[in-house]
Design a protein around this motif. Structure first.
Motif, PDB file in Angstrom:
ATOM      1  N   ALA A  55       1.133   5.031  12.134  1.00  0.00           N
ATOM      2  CA  ALA A  55       2.558   4.833  11.883  1.00  0.00           C
ATOM      3  C   ALA A  55       2.795   3.668  10.922  1.00  0.00           C
ATOM      4  O   ALA A  55       3.581   3.781   9.966  1.00  0.00           O
ATOM      5  CB  ALA A  55       3.278   4.587  13.207  1.00  0.00           C
ATOM      6  N   ALA A  56       2.130   2.538  11.164  1.00  0.00           N
ATOM      7  CA  ALA A  56       2.314   1.376  10.290  1.00  0.00           C
ATOM      8  C   ALA A  56       1.822   1.666   8.877  1.00  0.00           C
ATOM      9  O   ALA A  56       2.476   1.312   7.883  1.00  0.00           O
ATOM     10  CB  ALA A  56       1.584   0.162  10.873  1.00  0.00           C
ATOM     11  N   LEU A  57       0.689   2.349   8.786  1.00  0.00           N
ATOM     12  CA  LEU A  57       0.107   2.658   7.477  1.00  0.00           C
ATOM     13  C   LEU A  57       0.996   3.632   6.709  1.00  0.00           C
ATOM     14  O   LEU A  57       1.268   3.449   5.509  1.00  0.00           O
ATOM     15  CB  LEU A  57      -1.285   3.262   7.684  1.00  0.00           C
ATOM     16  CG  LEU A  57      -2.209   3.342   6.473  1.00  0.00           C
ATOM     17  CD1 LEU A  57      -2.557   1.947   5.992  1.00  0.00           C
ATOM     18  CD2 LEU A  57      -3.481   4.107   6.851  1.00  0.00           C
ATOM     19  N   SER A  58       1.483   4.650   7.394  1.00  0.00           N
ATOM     20  CA  SER A  58       2.311   5.663   6.742  1.00  0.00           C
ATOM     21  C   SER A  58       3.626   5.071   6.246  1.00  0.00           C
ATOM     22  O   SER A  58       4.038   5.297   5.098  1.00  0.00           O
ATOM     23  CB  SER A  58       2.574   6.805   7.722  1.00  0.00           C
ATOM     24  OG  SER A  58       3.385   7.794   7.142  1.00  0.00           O
ATOM     25  N   ALA A  59       4.304   4.309   7.115  1.00  0.00           N
ATOM     26  CA  ALA A  59       5.594   3.723   6.720  1.00  0.00           C
ATOM     27  C   ALA A  59       5.424   2.716   5.588  1.00  0.00           C
ATOM     28  O   ALA A  59       6.212   2.703   4.626  1.00  0.00           O
ATOM     29  CB  ALA A  59       6.241   3.054   7.930  1.00  0.00           C
ATOM     30  N   ALA A  60       4.400   1.864   5.681  1.00  0.00           N
ATOM     31  CA  ALA A  60       4.171   0.877   4.620  1.00  0.00           C
ATOM     32  C   ALA A  60       3.847   1.567   3.300  1.00  0.00           C
ATOM     33  O   ALA A  60       4.351   1.176   2.234  1.00  0.00           O
ATOM     34  CB  ALA A  60       3.045  -0.069   5.025  1.00  0.00           C
ATOM     35  N   GLY A  61       3.007   2.593   3.347  1.00  0.00           N
ATOM     36  CA  GLY A  61       2.659   3.321   2.126  1.00  0.00           C
ATOM     37  C   GLY A  61       3.856   4.005   1.503  1.00  0.00           C
ATOM     38  O   GLY A  61       4.037   3.980   0.276  1.00  0.00           O
ATOM     39  N   LEU A  62       4.708   4.612   2.333  1.00  0.00           N
ATOM     40  CA  LEU A  62       5.886   5.299   1.819  1.00  0.00           C
ATOM     41  C   LEU A  62       6.846   4.311   1.147  1.00  0.00           C
ATOM     42  O   LEU A  62       7.360   4.572   0.041  1.00  0.00           O
ATOM     43  CB  LEU A  62       6.582   6.041   2.956  1.00  0.00           C
ATOM     44  CG  LEU A  62       7.897   6.748   2.627  1.00  0.00           C
ATOM     45  CD1 LEU A  62       7.718   7.723   1.473  1.00  0.00           C
ATOM     46  CD2 LEU A  62       8.436   7.465   3.858  1.00  0.00           C
ATOM     47  N   LEU A  63       7.102   3.184   1.793  1.00  0.00           N
ATOM     48  CA  LEU A  63       8.012   2.200   1.216  1.00  0.00           C
ATOM     49  C   LEU A  63       7.463   1.624  -0.089  1.00  0.00           C
ATOM     50  O   LEU A  63       8.209   1.397  -1.051  1.00  0.00           O
ATOM     51  CB  LEU A  63       8.284   1.084   2.228  1.00  0.00           C
ATOM     52  CG  LEU A  63       9.123   1.483   3.442  1.00  0.00           C
ATOM     53  CD1 LEU A  63       9.219   0.336   4.434  1.00  0.00           C
ATOM     54  CD2 LEU A  63      10.519   1.923   3.015  1.00  0.00           C
ATOM     55  N   ARG A  64       6.165   1.368  -0.111  1.00  0.00           N
ATOM     56  CA  ARG A  64       5.546   0.853  -1.340  1.00  0.00           C
ATOM     57  C   ARG A  64       5.609   1.895  -2.456  1.00  0.00           C
ATOM     58  O   ARG A  64       5.856   1.573  -3.621  1.00  0.00           O
ATOM     59  CB  ARG A  64       4.087   0.482  -1.060  1.00  0.00           C
ATOM     60  CG  ARG A  64       3.334  -0.055  -2.255  1.00  0.00           C
ATOM     61  CD  ARG A  64       3.801  -1.439  -2.613  1.00  0.00           C
ATOM     62  NE  ARG A  64       3.002  -2.012  -3.690  1.00  0.00           N
ATOM     63  CZ  ARG A  64       3.211  -3.204  -4.207  1.00  0.00           C
ATOM     64  NH1 ARG A  64       4.190  -3.957  -3.727  1.00  0.00           N
ATOM     65  NH2 ARG A  64       2.464  -3.660  -5.178  1.00  0.00           N
ATOM     66  N   LEU A  65       5.404   3.155  -2.087  1.00  0.00           N
ATOM     67  CA  LEU A  65       5.421   4.239  -3.065  1.00  0.00           C
ATOM     68  C   LEU A  65       6.791   4.368  -3.718  1.00  0.00           C
ATOM     69  O   LEU A  65       6.910   4.666  -4.906  1.00  0.00           O
ATOM     70  CB  LEU A  65       5.041   5.550  -2.368  1.00  0.00           C
ATOM     71  CG  LEU A  65       4.638   6.740  -3.236  1.00  0.00           C
ATOM     72  CD1 LEU A  65       3.402   6.412  -4.060  1.00  0.00           C
ATOM     73  CD2 LEU A  65       4.379   7.961  -2.353  1.00  0.00           C
ATOM     74  N   VAL A  66       7.836   4.135  -2.951  1.00  0.00           N
ATOM     75  CA  VAL A  66       9.208   4.223  -3.468  1.00  0.00           C
ATOM     76  C   VAL A  66       9.561   2.995  -4.307  1.00  0.00           C
ATOM     77  O   VAL A  66      10.248   3.101  -5.324  1.00  0.00           O
ATOM     78  CB  VAL A  66      10.197   4.383  -2.289  1.00  0.00           C
ATOM     79  CG1 VAL A  66      11.636   4.214  -2.756  1.00  0.00           C
ATOM     80  CG2 VAL A  66      10.003   5.733  -1.625  1.00  0.00           C
ATOM     81  N   ARG A  67       9.061   1.826  -3.882  1.00  0.00           N
ATOM     82  CA  ARG A  67       9.450   0.577  -4.554  1.00  0.00           C
ATOM     83  C   ARG A  67       8.614   0.305  -5.792  1.00  0.00           C
ATOM     84  O   ARG A  67       9.153  -0.033  -6.846  1.00  0.00           O
ATOM     85  CB  ARG A  67       9.314  -0.591  -3.566  1.00  0.00           C
ATOM     86  CG  ARG A  67       9.876  -1.899  -4.086  1.00  0.00           C
ATOM     87  CD  ARG A  67       9.916  -2.949  -2.985  1.00  0.00           C
ATOM     88  NE  ARG A  67       8.595  -3.353  -2.540  1.00  0.00           N
ATOM     89  CZ  ARG A  67       7.881  -4.331  -3.125  1.00  0.00           C
ATOM     90  NH1 ARG A  67       8.364  -4.986  -4.148  1.00  0.00           N
ATOM     91  NH2 ARG A  67       6.692  -4.653  -2.650  1.00  0.00           N
TER      92      ARG A  67
END
Length: 565
Positions: free
Chosen positions: A128-140
């Motif tokens: 969960a932490a890895l997925s959410a962090a990756g998604l936010l970084r991918l957008v930013r």
């Protein structure tokens, strides 16, 4: 961060193999400590099992069957999640929020519990932490590492636990909204990066669809709500290590953190809001399976990261504090709050099946019978049977059919031993058994050598067990139900009716409720009500064959001989 990871790993390893395994952990061991084809077949045969954690456990099987080894994969996943939540906190607010989130997680008793549980929750938290962090970084600020983290975290979560589907639904909704915004602004590089990552996840999820379809089909038409308002309240208390004040403070800080994130990084706040949205449908859905707060463990890293963001934002409002000093104050405050809670966790024992089984292996022989209440097959198979392969075992305590099994199993025994699980982990000081049993106490488990006939022993044990189970309907409901049958056998109709009334508090399935209401009416001589309730209980199919006998008895009492026949 390196120091924090080392500390997290040390805390996960401390006392890792001290407590004996409990039933769910033993299921993990039984599944994964066998040849690969047998393990794979069993995992796929059970629709509630997703395969990834069991595959991970199987790769450690060459290290042995000890408690330490079985829990080691969880300890490693929990340690990695400290690094992942740092990235998540950084994407929500800034690097200070990431560092504080890592401290919060590393010292949190709920996290150390997951690290020391031979189950999949630590891996779910990491995903969960890895997925959410990756998604936010991918957008930013998209890059290849962000895409890999998002894809890997999402697929690891999906193939580890079924409830991460809610996490994926939140991410999918977020991704669609962001894709629409990127398309409108013609930001095509970011659009392609996010779209291709989402496509990779969708393709990777395809093999899971038949498995998920089978699970949904089995759970359709359930009677029990998955999550109640009381369960939602308890969810946050569990994440606060059953300490209301820190839990409430963290909940407030998480709300503040969401607001702070909305002010600085609105997209991150949108994902955080969507992340917790599944709690509402969980309160509306009904299922055949009972629900525990740990099933939505994917909420936990986001919850802590938002709390860390809130704490950092609050300190930024205080004048005259340098940022490093303020962060140091926060870390010290977290330590002062969480270390005592963590110390309390380490002093808490799990069910001591290891010592209870060792005692039975010394004392019981092939001519004796060991009664399991409740039928604790995983624990007995793991700890007792290798040490006492000739011991005769009788399952007991799951409904009205149990009594015949008990009486017939104990008829020829020299001695009857009872293994009694006490769900709260506590042993009553004086349940009034001194004249009925020889008592050996282990943490969460009693071993009793019976000095009275089986039915009298059951009548003495069952109410203590049911009260210890408390609100756990999976254990308490059948215990009261069985106690009603036992008291009927002993000629105590009033006591039997009281036991059936107590069982009603735990059952939601209509046919079982009709049976219990019919039993109460029969025992009180209300034959017309009994006949009506039993008639409802046998349609479309009864839960026990004896229901037809009770229905016949009621019809005969009403003068309907043909219907009785």
């Amino acid at each position: 961060m390196l120091a924090m990871l080392a500390m997290a790993f040390a805390l996960a390893l401390y006392q890792l193999g001290t407590d004996s395994l409990w039933s769910d952990e033993i299921v993990t061991g039984q599944l994964t400590r066998q040849p690969f084809p047998a393990m794979w077949s069993e995992v796929n045969a059970n629709s509630t099992h997703m395969p990834l954690y069991y595959l991970l456990q199987w790769t450690f099987s060459w290290l042995g069957r000890s408690e330490f080894v079985l829990r080691l994969p969880s300890a490693l996943a929990a340690t990695a999640s400290v690094a992942a939540i740092f990235c998540l906190g950084r994407e929500l607010l800034d690097e200070r929020a990431g560092l504080l989130a890592a401290v919060l997680l590393a010292l949190h008793p709920n996290h150390v519990w997951a690290a020391q549980e031979a189950r999949y929750y630590a891996l779910v938290g990491l995903a969960a932490a890895l997925s959410a962090a990756g998604l936010l970084r991918l957008v930013r600020a998209p890059d290849r590492r962000a895409a890999v983290a998002f894809i890997a975290g999402s697929l690891v979560g999906l193939y580890t636990h079924i409830f991460t589907l809610f996490m994926l639904a939140a991410e999918a909704a977020f991704a669609l909204l962001v894709l629409a915004l990127l398309a409108r602004r013609r930001q095509w590089p970011r659009f392609r990066a996010l779209a291709l990552s989402g496509l990779a996840i969708a393709l990777g999820a395809l093999p899971a669809l038949p498995h998920l379809g089978r699970l949904l089909n089995e759970e359709s038409g359930g009677a029990a709500p998955m999550l109640t308002a009381a369960g939602l309240h308890r969810l946050w208390l569990e994440y606060g290590a059953d300490s209301p004040a820190p839990a409430l403070a963290l909940l407030v800080l998480a709300a503040v953190g969401t607001a702070a994130t909305a002010g600085r990084r609105p997209r991150a706040a949108l994902l955080a809001g969507l992340w917790f949205a599944p709690l509402l449908p969980l309160m509306l859905l009904r299922t055949n399976h009972f629900f525990l707060g740990k099933y939505v463990y994917f909420l936990f890293p986001m919850y802590l990261a938002l709390g860390a963001a809130g704490a950092v934002w609050v300190l930024d409002l205080l004048p005259g504090l340098s940022r490093p000093f303020a962060l140091g104050v926060l870390v010290l405050a977290v330590g002062l709050i969480e270390v005592p809670l963590l110390s309390r966790y380490y002093r808490t024992e799990k069910f001591n099946w290891r010592d209870a089984s060792a005692y039975l292996a010394r004392e019981a022989g092939p001519e004796d019978v060991i009664v399991m209440l409740p039928p604790a097959w995983p624990e007995v198979q793991w700890y007792l049977q290798p040490a006492c392969p000739d011991c005769r075992l009788v399952p007991f305590g799951y409904g009205p059919d149990s009594l015949d099994v008990l009486v017939s199993g104990a008829a020829e025994a020299v001695d009857v031993y009872w293994t009694v699980l006490l769900p709260g982990g506590t042993t009553p000081e004086d349940p009034g058994w001194t004249s009925d049993f020889e008592i050996q106490r282990f943490h969460g488990v009693l071993v009793l050598r019976s000095l009275v006939p089986p039915s009298e022993a059951a009548a003495a044990i069952l109410p203590v067990f049911a009260r210890a189970a408390g609100a756990d309907g999976v254990l308490a409901g059948p215990a009261w139900d069985t106690l009603g049958s036992v008291r009927e056998e002993l000629g105590d109709p009033a006591g039997a009716a009281d036991a059936y009334r107590a069982a009603l508090d735990f059952y939601r399935e209509s046919r079982v409720r009709h049976r219990l209401l019919g039993n109460i009416a029969r025992l009180e001589g209300h034959w017309d009500i009994a006949a009506a309730e039993y008639q409802e209980a046998v349609a479309p199919v009864p839960d026990t064959p004896e229901l037809y006998l009770h229905l016949a008895e009621a019809r005969e009492a009403l003068g309907d001989d043909e219907g009785a026949v």
